[in-house]
Design a protein around this motif. Sequence first.
Motif, short mmCIF file in Angstrom:
data_model
loop_
_atom_site.label_atom_id
_atom_site.label_comp_id
_atom_site.label_asym_id
_atom_site.label_seq_id
_atom_site.Cartn_x
_atom_site.Cartn_y
_atom_site.Cartn_z
N GLU A 287 -40.72 7.51 -14.88
CA GLU A 287 -40.98 8.02 -13.54
C GLU A 287 -42.26 8.86 -13.54
N ARG A 288 -43.08 8.71 -12.51
CA ARG A 288 -44.27 9.53 -12.27
C ARG A 288 -45.18 9.62 -13.50
N ALA B 193 -46.43 8.99 -8.60
CA ALA B 193 -46.41 9.86 -7.43
C ALA B 193 -47.49 9.35 -6.49
N ASN C 218 -42.31 9.27 -4.17
CA ASN C 218 -42.02 8.98 -5.57
C ASN C 218 -41.68 7.49 -5.63
N LYS D 156 -38.25 5.97 -4.11
CA LYS D 156 -37.05 6.72 -4.52
C LYS D 156 -36.30 7.22 -3.30
N GLU E 161 -38.28 18.24 -5.22
CA GLU E 161 -38.98 17.18 -4.51
C GLU E 161 -38.85 17.34 -2.99
N PHE F 154 -41.46 15.52 -0.83
CA PHE F 154 -41.58 14.08 -0.92
C PHE F 154 -40.77 13.40 0.18
#
Length: 462
Positions: free
Chosen positions: A249-250, A282, A291, A308, A316, A319
């Motif tokens: 992730e990211r 990201a 995300n 996500k 987050e 986001f």
Amino acid sequence: MIAALCASLSGLAFFASTGLGVIWPLAWLAPAPVLWLAFGDARTRTVAWAGFAAFAIGNTNLLPAYYDALPMMPLVGGILLAAAAFAGAVLAARFVQRRVSGVAAMIAFAALWTGFEYLSSFGPNGAVASIAYALVGVPVMAQTASLFGLWSVTFLLCIVPAGLALFWQTRAGVPLVLALTLFGANALYGHWRIHDSAKTMRVALVVSEEMSDAAFADNEKDAIAAVDAYGALIGSVAERKPDLIVLPERIAMLRPQWRALALKKMADAAMVAHATVVAGFADITPTERRNVALIFRPDSSAPQTYVKRKLVPGLEHDFTPGAASLVLADGIGIEICKDMDFPRMLRADSALHPRVLAVPALDFEEDAYGHARVAIMRGIENGVAIARSARKGLLTLSDPYGRVVNRRASMGDATMTLVGDLPVGDGAGHTLYSRIGDVFAWMALALGPGLLGLALVRRKQT
């Protein structure tokens, strides 16, 4: 003194087996000392404090992982709320035992705690705190999750120690026989259900912890450096001919100024490897932050995007969550880290019959296995293989029965790769749980209060 000893024994057993604990046999025993106290002659206030203290002690194993990563007040508040609920379930079982029967008390305790966990799963953290994950370490004991979800595993982890406690306190044989029968039936079902599959998919998981800092740097130089590093890692596993490569992730930030260059580099790497590459980013635009997992096909087609859907509270908040699931034509489903904490959402996704879930993730080191086994439980529930690639956690490949085919830690500053042939079975959506959903949990929600109500009525009649 006896009450303090019971609270300490239960608390230490919870600490060692649930949450971030790994000694799974203790999960079958953890509630027993406090329940033994409750089924005896101890004062109600003493039992309440012992139950509260036991579960609070057990949950303190979460603090080393999250005290400096998540907001402290919600974290401590969650621990205290769960401890209070556990104490309430213990007191309710004590009341039912006195007014109805010992077997009814066993069922009431298990149903009330299962109902509490189920209601808690509607919160922002999903079902991440269930005691049922303790049994993921021994998949043969967790297969009832394929029938009724993790709620049936929670129920078993409550009713069995309740029966042991009743026998220990009263020497009544029926509770002991019932507890041992349920324990044995659960184990037999697990042995019967698990079998090897001839269908496999070669999967590679790669992590570059050397690029951890670059992943949060909001500039083109660091973002492209991270993409180049991962492109090199993809090339390093290409000779082993994986069908699927999952990155964490990211791995980097994407902005419009360098987005096209980053995507081209990743697409070229997928084409050279002749594999589908799933990579977390990201994605920052002038209007929103997302995300995302981008899916790069070996045919150089435009990447698909999965956003996500479940974001980490407190981390987050800025986001934008996604709304749609994504399963590719060849049966590769996409989820990102926190998504795996929500059983109902994953069960809905199973209707699309993914063969494997590719899960980019980012953990907190101390919770590496604790969070990995949450994802593995989703695999057992829905009958789907899991390929989870986590920074600051574990690289894990698990089959549709929750057996870990291979795993490797991804911590410190090291670069890690893991390649394995992952059994994929017939794909998700073929378990009883994926068809009937949370029927068992709703039954527990009705049964626990129902038995408590019966005890109240009988009290009024006496």
